[in-house]
Structures are given as C-alpha cells and as structure tokens.
Design a protein around this motif. Structure first.
Motif, PDB file in Angstrom:
ATOM      1  N   THR A   2      66.056 -19.876 -18.908  1.00  0.00           N
ATOM      2  CA  THR A   2      65.042 -19.420 -17.963  1.00  0.00           C
ATOM      3  C   THR A   2      64.062 -20.555 -17.676  1.00  0.00           C
ATOM      4  N   PRO A   3      63.691 -20.668 -16.425  1.00  0.00           N
ATOM      5  CA  PRO A   3      62.734 -21.719 -16.088  1.00  0.00           C
ATOM      6  C   PRO A   3      61.353 -21.408 -16.676  1.00  0.00           C
ATOM      7  N   LEU A   4      60.559 -22.462 -16.870  1.00  0.00           N
ATOM      8  CA  LEU A   4      59.195 -22.274 -17.376  1.00  0.00           C
ATOM      9  C   LEU A   4      58.335 -21.576 -16.325  1.00  0.00           C
ATOM     10  N   LEU A   5      58.536 -22.042 -15.095  1.00  0.00           N
ATOM     11  CA  LEU A   5      57.731 -21.487 -14.010  1.00  0.00           C
ATOM     12  C   LEU A   5      58.682 -20.960 -12.939  1.00  0.00           C
ATOM     13  N   ASP A   6      58.459 -19.726 -12.522  1.00  0.00           N
ATOM     14  CA  ASP A   6      59.344 -19.119 -11.531  1.00  0.00           C
ATOM     15  C   ASP A   6      58.488 -18.442 -10.468  1.00  0.00           C
ATOM     16  N   ILE A   7      58.482 -19.034  -9.289  1.00  0.00           N
ATOM     17  CA  ILE A   7      57.654 -18.512  -8.198  1.00  0.00           C
ATOM     18  C   ILE A   7      58.597 -18.060  -7.084  1.00  0.00           C
ATOM     19  N   GLN A   8      58.511 -16.803  -6.701  1.00  0.00           N
ATOM     20  CA  GLN A   8      59.338 -16.285  -5.606  1.00  0.00           C
ATOM     21  C   GLN A   8      58.465 -15.668  -4.533  1.00  0.00           C
ATOM     22  N   ASN A   9      58.603 -16.203  -3.312  1.00  0.00           N
ATOM     23  CA  ASN A   9      57.928 -15.654  -2.130  1.00  0.00           C
ATOM     24  C   ASN A   9      56.429 -15.446  -2.337  1.00  0.00           C
ATOM     25  N   LEU A  10      55.799 -16.530  -2.730  1.00  0.00           N
ATOM     26  CA  LEU A  10      54.342 -16.492  -2.898  1.00  0.00           C
ATOM     27  C   LEU A  10      53.672 -16.675  -1.541  1.00  0.00           C
ATOM     28  N   SER A  11      52.791 -15.724  -1.208  1.00  0.00           N
ATOM     29  CA  SER A  11      52.006 -15.842   0.031  1.00  0.00           C
ATOM     30  C   SER A  11      50.535 -15.730  -0.319  1.00  0.00           C
ATOM     31  N   VAL A  12      49.725 -16.580   0.302  1.00  0.00           N
ATOM     32  CA  VAL A  12      48.285 -16.536   0.079  1.00  0.00           C
ATOM     33  C   VAL A  12      47.572 -16.523   1.421  1.00  0.00           C
ATOM     34  N   ASP A  13      46.689 -15.543   1.587  1.00  0.00           N
ATOM     35  CA  ASP A  13      45.832 -15.500   2.774  1.00  0.00           C
ATOM     36  C   ASP A  13      44.389 -15.637   2.336  1.00  0.00           C
ATOM     37  N   PHE A  14      43.586 -16.293   3.145  1.00  0.00           N
ATOM     38  CA  PHE A  14      42.153 -16.372   2.886  1.00  0.00           C
ATOM     39  C   PHE A  14      41.416 -15.624   3.979  1.00  0.00           C
ATOM     40  N   ALA A  15      40.545 -14.725   3.574  1.00  0.00           N
ATOM     41  CA  ALA A  15      39.693 -14.058   4.553  1.00  0.00           C
ATOM     42  C   ALA A  15      38.488 -14.946   4.807  1.00  0.00           C
ATOM     43  N   THR A  16      38.345 -15.442   6.023  1.00  0.00           N
ATOM     44  CA  THR A  16      37.195 -16.271   6.350  1.00  0.00           C
ATOM     45  C   THR A  16      36.453 -15.637   7.519  1.00  0.00           C
ATOM     46  N   ARG A  17      35.301 -16.223   7.826  1.00  0.00           N
ATOM     47  CA  ARG A  17      34.482 -15.692   8.907  1.00  0.00           C
ATOM     48  C   ARG A  17      35.224 -15.776  10.252  1.00  0.00           C
ATOM     49  N   ASP A  18      36.062 -16.800  10.399  1.00  0.00           N
ATOM     50  CA  ASP A  18      36.781 -16.980  11.671  1.00  0.00           C
ATOM     51  C   ASP A  18      38.176 -16.383  11.626  1.00  0.00           C
ATOM     52  N   GLY A  19      38.408 -15.433  10.767  1.00  0.00           N
ATOM     53  CA  GLY A  19      39.721 -14.800  10.733  1.00  0.00           C
ATOM     54  C   GLY A  19      40.485 -15.146   9.472  1.00  0.00           C
ATOM     55  N   VAL A  21      43.214 -16.905   7.246  1.00  0.00           N
ATOM     56  CA  VAL A  21      43.999 -18.132   7.191  1.00  0.00           C
ATOM     57  C   VAL A  21      45.264 -17.843   6.394  1.00  0.00           C
ATOM     58  N   HIS A  22      46.406 -18.025   7.036  1.00  0.00           N
ATOM     59  CA  HIS A  22      47.680 -17.799   6.346  1.00  0.00           C
ATOM     60  C   HIS A  22      48.075 -19.086   5.652  1.00  0.00           C
ATOM     61  N   ALA A  23      47.510 -19.301   4.472  1.00  0.00           N
ATOM     62  CA  ALA A  23      47.621 -20.612   3.826  1.00  0.00           C
ATOM     63  C   ALA A  23      49.013 -20.851   3.253  1.00  0.00           C
ATOM     64  N   LEU A  24      49.614 -19.822   2.662  1.00  0.00           N
ATOM     65  CA  LEU A  24      50.966 -19.964   2.115  1.00  0.00           C
ATOM     66  C   LEU A  24      51.805 -18.789   2.591  1.00  0.00           C
ATOM     67  N   GLU A  25      53.087 -19.057   2.871  1.00  0.00           N
ATOM     68  CA  GLU A  25      53.975 -17.963   3.228  1.00  0.00           C
ATOM     69  C   GLU A  25      55.315 -18.161   2.519  1.00  0.00           C
ATOM     70  N   ASN A  26      55.703 -17.199   1.723  1.00  0.00           N
ATOM     71  CA  ASN A  26      57.005 -17.190   1.051  1.00  0.00           C
ATOM     72  C   ASN A  26      57.360 -18.513   0.385  1.00  0.00           C
ATOM     73  N   VAL A  27      56.442 -19.001  -0.409  1.00  0.00           N
ATOM     74  CA  VAL A  27      56.712 -20.231  -1.155  1.00  0.00           C
ATOM     75  C   VAL A  27      57.488 -19.881  -2.419  1.00  0.00           C
ATOM     76  N   SER A  28      58.623 -20.540  -2.619  1.00  0.00           N
ATOM     77  CA  SER A  28      59.438 -20.284  -3.811  1.00  0.00           C
ATOM     78  C   SER A  28      59.821 -21.605  -4.447  1.00  0.00           C
ATOM     79  N   PHE A  29      59.639 -21.700  -5.736  1.00  0.00           N
ATOM     80  CA  PHE A  29      60.212 -22.833  -6.470  1.00  0.00           C
ATOM     81  C   PHE A  29      60.271 -22.474  -7.944  1.00  0.00           C
ATOM     82  N   GLN A  30      61.102 -23.218  -8.643  1.00  0.00           N
ATOM     83  CA  GLN A  30      61.223 -23.023 -10.082  1.00  0.00           C
ATOM     84  C   GLN A  30      61.044 -24.370 -10.762  1.00  0.00           C
ATOM     85  N   LEU A  31      60.638 -24.316 -12.004  1.00  0.00           N
ATOM     86  CA  LEU A  31      60.426 -25.545 -12.746  1.00  0.00           C
ATOM     87  C   LEU A  31      60.977 -25.342 -14.147  1.00  0.00           C
ATOM     88  N   ALA A  32      61.900 -26.231 -14.540  1.00  0.00           N
ATOM     89  CA  ALA A  32      62.482 -26.126 -15.881  1.00  0.00           C
ATOM     90  C   ALA A  32      61.592 -26.841 -16.892  1.00  0.00           C
TER      91      ALA A  32
END
Lengths: 323, 337
Positions: A2-19, A21-32
């Motif tokens: 099993t990998p040490l780090l397993d990230i599947q479909n990570l999405s991050v949005d920031f709520a800001t005053r101007d709307g 921000v879709h900062a990350l969308e479906n980021v996936s990676f693994q690290l052994a």
C-alpha cells in the motif's frame, strides 16, 4: 504494497468575496514509501494547495472534497482536528519556501527544534536541548552549541533553510513535503540544501514531495513527477516518462520553457497565454485555450489515459507534444 | 544596550528644548494678568505694578525667558502664584496621586483589553469577537469625563456601592506614611489594611473611567496583532511540526502579538496622564491634572510651564522605558542602530 499517501479525486474550492475559486479539481496521485515525487507546474497551478490539503493546513474558507485521502493508514477526510494535529510532525511535515519567515522570529532556533522534540519524542528539557544541538550538527550548521541560541534574523537564508530541515527531520516523519525549498537561494546553496534533503530522507526511507517550478533541479532528485496546470494533474509518470516521453502538450511546453545546460536564451519558449481565471466556469480541459492542438473532442469530459503502468495523462490528444 | 539607551536619551533633548520654548511663549500669550490676580481683589494700579516688578513680569519676554531657563537648569520651576509654594514641590507632592490613578487605570485596561483582544482574534466572527468590537466602540465613543459622571451617578448616588468621589482618601482615615506615595501600597506596607481598602475603594471609579479610555486602542491592537501573527508563516510551520495548540497560541502566537502592544503602551500611558486632567476634576483628585487646570484658570505661568515641562520629561522617560522593554522582548531591536 500500500502506498504511504493515496489521494483520489481531491477537489478544493475557496469561498472568496469575488466568488468561488476552483483551486483543485480531481487531483489524484499516490506516493510509495521512500519515493520522491516532484510536483511541478507554473505559479498558481495548485501545487501548494495540494500540499496544504494533505497537511490539512488550509484555512476555514477552503472546501475540501475527495474520494480517498489516506496518509500512513489514516483517513484524512474523517480524522478529527486533534487526530490530524497528532499526525503532523510525527507522520508528515513540511518545509517552506521562505525559511526565515517560516521560523519564529523571537525564539532561538535551537529552542524551536527542541519544542518539536519535546512533543514528539517526549523528551525532558535538557535532553531535548542536547538532541536539538545534535540535529543542528546533522544539517552541518557550524558551531551548533552557539547557534542553538541564535535567532533567525542572525542567520543567512541558506542557514535558515538548514534549520528548517533540522526542524522537519527532528520528529522523524514518514512524509516530507518540501514547498519550493530552494527558491530564493543561490545556485550552490540550492544544491547543498537539496543534497541534504535527499541524504536525510534516504537515510530514513522517507517519502518526499518536492514542489518546485525548477524542472532541471527536480529531475536530479525525483523518481516521479506529477505535472499540474490550473488545478489539474495533467500528467504523471517516472522522470524518464516525463522528460523523454512527455504526452501532454503542457508538459512539452514546460520542458521547452526550462533552461538546460547547453541551451541559449533563444531556445527557450514562453508558454502562450496565462492560467485561466479559476473563479469562472471552466471547460473540462483547463488548458484548452492555451493549447495548439485543441480539437472539438476536447470539449468532452477529461479522460485519464494510462499510457504505461507508470505513466498517465489527462488529455484527449496525447503525444501531440510539439517537437 | 547602555549605549543605545544613552543615545535614545540624547535624541530626546531637542524636543525637550522645543517644549520649553513653546510653553513659555504660549503661557505668556494667555489672556489675563497674573499680577492683578496675585495682588488681590483690593489692589490698586500701583500695587499691581509693584507686584509685576517683584515677579519680574515687567521685563521684556526674552529677558524673562533667559531667567526662566537659568532657573530651570538649577531645578527651579518657579513659584506658584496660587499655592505660594515652589512649583517643583507642588508637582512632586501631587505626582504620586496621578501616577497611582493612571497605573491602576492602565492595569485595568490591560487586564480587560488584552484577553478580550486575544480571545476575539482566536475566534474571529464569534460572539466574543462581536463583544470585543462592541466594547471597543462604546469605550471609544464616550468621553472619559462623561463615563466618569455616569459611573458616579450609578455606583455612588443610586447604588451607594462606591465612596463619595472626593479625593484619594476619606478624611477619617489616617494618611499612610509616605514611602512610594501610592496610598494603597504605603498603607499595605504599614500594615493598615482598612486604609488600603479605603484608598482602593476611592480609586476604583476614577481608574475604570480612565481605563475605559485606554481599553479601545489596546483591545483593537491586541486583536489585530494576534490575527496577523496567527496568519504568519511561522505559525504554519509550528502547526506542520505538530506542536500542541496551547504552545502555538501562547509561545508562538501571543509572544509575537505582544510586540506591537508593548510599543503602544508608552503612548497610551501618556494619553492617560493627559486624560487625567478631566478625571481628576470630576473626582476631586489632588493630582497634577487638577493642579494644571487650576493653573490655567488663574494664569499661573510658572505652574503651567512646570506642568508641561514635567509632562514632556515624563513622556520622554516613558518612551525610553518602552524602548528598553522592547529590547527585552524583541531580540531584533537589540541589534538595531
């Protein structure tokens, strides 16, 4: 394994005053375990946000979603704040770009290391001091007994980065995230710092994520790469996959924008256009407006195309890398 | 460090000289004739002129100024028309009263404002944050003499909890032997707890009225500073290193947030000494503030000048104190030139 780090479909949005921000969308990676991965891309592509999300250091304005986000067997999506705080330092830690501002300006550097030691290795005060001095010596800071009492403003940028490394390794973490650790340092110091990180992490079989936009530097130290653009991982593979068989047009352009040993300034090419505004509705492929190979097919949902077991690209038109 | 202190002190001298010149000029251009006042209501033109000559007021201004500076060098601030005493004696006798009041006000302000600001900074947007903002706005909105009158009305007149606002100590208590000049401390040293309690009782209302005035800038500064520090890189490092929340907030956050707060303490203390003037009037407090008001009302030149010069010296000493405090808490300042 099993990998040490397993990230599947990570999405991050920031709520800001101007709307939003879709900062990350479906980021996936693994690290052994023991692996070093380079996270590359231009400024604003989401490299640091990914790292902060893994460390759960994003502020209250961030909305984090993922299908899976596991570090060292702990589910980062469901862990409480206290559980994540217990992971930090011990399991995973981070080195920052500007080492001087990343150290407490009014606390002696040795004490800052001792603070970490006392928490993670349950050391009494005196033992922590001795161990902190040893940690300073280990990153080859001259005269560590005296430097123990030094303040960050009394040290050079390179020395501060050494202190940061000593601080990060003091708790013997399994995962190190180095966020542009050598930016702002001169070239010789860069190499010294990178060698130090490699030496320490291989001694301890640590996994490392190296965030950088310096591809030449990263190629020397990384086993694998993930290339990011506008919040997407557009391509990932081994160092050879990326440097010799780049399949995504953006990776190709990134290579051409990177100076090599024997290249002239005229050989360097700027990547056309700029990152799209992440506050607006974005097309499935966020590179489409900058891409010379965009086709009608690019309007469809972004695929993840496995090219080899180690090599994956998110593109409708892979291999169209302009030669 | 000693060199640095000496340098700060020397750099304050020009402003001191400026203060002496300006106060001399201003106080001599005030309307009203002190000689007429001093000679009494039944004075004739001759006796006024005679008084003027005796006091040296018939000399041209530059001559009076040279004489004044000469006296000042010998620590002679002149003689007050009102009390007939040397101004220096008057001021030294009254200064502890003002100092005691100001110090208690400052302690009250710090004890309330700093935790309030910190708490608000750690929980932004929470009810405590709104309470902080509300308190700050209210405390800044009301002039201190008005707050003082309201407090007297409620706690003395209506509720009867506070003693009558007529000075430092009700007359039926013995004066404690003078050691520090602070009645509360002197009484404690003498072991006279009843007097100490009475003196403290007299202090509470004026100290709160005065302290509310300092509350607003202190709480606001603490909150802003702590929010700034908590957002800084080294706090992220401390979090990434897995330090416990308590260590992050106190050892890493609070100590750094305190630096700008220490910096404005000197300013706030001298603000308070100025605001004393009104509060002392309201509470019949025998301090330097009420002395100054009396001096202005009666064109008591020597007393006004003495007061202002002393305030200027105090101000300089306070700032020197803050600089030294700064050197202790912030290692970076020790190396600045």
């Amino acid at each position: 394994m099993t990998p040490l780090l397993d990230i599947q479909n990570l999405s991050v949005d920031f709520a800001t005053r101007d709307g939003t921000v879709h900062a990350l969308e479906n980021v996936s990676f693994q690290l052994a375990r023991g692996e070093t991965m380079g996270l590359v891309g231009e400024s604003g592509s989401g490299k640091s946000v990914s790292a902060y999300a893994v460390m759960r250091l994003l502020g209250g304005s961030a909305r984090v979603r993922a299908d899976r986000m596991i570090s060292g067997g702990v589910d980062l999506l469901t862990a409480t704040d206290a559980e994540v705080a217990a992971l930090r330092g011990k399991r995973m830690t981070m080195i920052f770009q500007n080492a001087r501002s990343a150290l407490n300006p009014i606390r002696p550097i040795g004490q800052q290391i001792a603070d970490v030691l006392r928490v993670h290795r349950a050391m009494p005060r005196r033992a922590a001091k001795q161990a902190a001095i040893a940690a300073l010596a280990e990153v080859r800071i001259p005269d560590p007994e005296r430097r123990y009492h030094a303040y960050p403003f009394e040290l050079s940028g390179g020395m501060c980065q050494r202190v940061m490394i000593a601080l990060a390794f003091a708790s013997e973490p399994e995962l190190l995230i180095a966020d542009e650790p050598t930016t702002g340092l001169d070239v010789t110091t860069q190499a010294v710092i990178m060698d130090l990180i490699r030496e320490k992490s291989s001694q301890r079989r640590m996994s490392t994520i190296l965030i950088t936009h310096d591809l030449t530097l990263a190629a020397e130290y990384c086993d694998r790469f993930a290339v990011m653009h506008a919040g997407h991982v557009v391509e990932q593979g081994t160092t050879a996959d990326i440097f010799e068989r780049a399949a995504h047009p953006y990776t190709g352009l990134l290579m051409k924008a990177t100076p090599h040993g024997a290249s002239n300034l005229s050989d360097l090419a700027a990547i056309p256009g700029s990152l799209p505004d992440l506050r607006r509705d974005l097309p499935p492929c966020r590179f489409v407006h900058r891409c010379a190979h965009s086709a009608p097919a690019c309007a469809a949902a972004l695929p993840r195309v496995p090219l080899e077991p180690s090599h994956e690209v998110s593109c409708h038109m892979p291999w169209k890398v302009s030669a | 460090m000693i060199k640095l202190i000496a340098k700060r002190f020397l750099s304050a001298l020009p402003s001191l000289i400026g203060v002496i010149i300006v106060t001399f000029v201003i106080s001599h251009s005030l309307p009203g004739d002190p000689a007429a006042y001093f000679a009494g209501p039944s004075a004739t033109a001759e006796s006024i002129a005679e008084t003027k000559a005796r006091l040296g007021l018939d000399q041209p201004l530059p001559v009076q100024f040279v004489a004044y500076v000469g006296d000042l060098m010998q620590g002679d601030l002149g003689r007050s028309f009102n009390s007939g005493q040397p101004v220096l004696t008057d001021l030294i006798r009254r200064l502890p009263a003002s100092f005691e009041l100001t110090l208690y006000a400052l302690v009250f302000a710090i004890v309330v404002a700093v935790p309030l600001g910190l708490w608000a900074a750690v929980n932004p947007g929470s009810w405590i944050d709104h309470l902080c903002r509300g308190t700050v706005t209210a405390a800044a909105a009301f002039p201190s003499f008005f707050t003082a009158l309201v407090l007297i009305f409620v706690f003395y007149y209506k509720l009867g909890w506070a003693p009558s606002p007529i000075g430092r100590l009700a007359i039926y208590f013995p004066l404690p032997p003078t050691i520090t000049g602070f009645f509360t401390i002197d009484a404690l040293i003498a072991g006279d707890f009843a007097t100490a309690r009475a003196a403290l009782g007299q202090l509470i209302l004026p100290a709160i009225s005065l302290g509310l005035f300092a509350l607003a800038p202190l709480a606001r500064m603490t909150r802003a500073s702590m929010i700034g520090v908590l957002g800084s890189d080294f706090i992220t490092t401390a979090k990434a290193g897995g330090l416990p929340r308590r260590t992050i907030l106190w050892t890493y956050g609070f100590r750094n947030a305190l630096l700008p707060v220490v910096n404005i303490l000197g300013m706030i203390f001298s603000f308070l000494l100025g605001a004393n003037v009104l509060i002392e009037q309201v509470f019949g407090w025998p301090g330097i503030g009420s002395y100054a008001v009396e001096a202005v009302l009666t064109s008591d030149y020597a007393a006004i000048q003495g007061f202002v010069v002393m305030m200027a010296i105090l101000y300089i000493l306070l700032n020197l104190g803050v600089d030294i405090l700064n050197m202790i808490v912030d290692p970076r300042v020790r190396y600045d030139d």
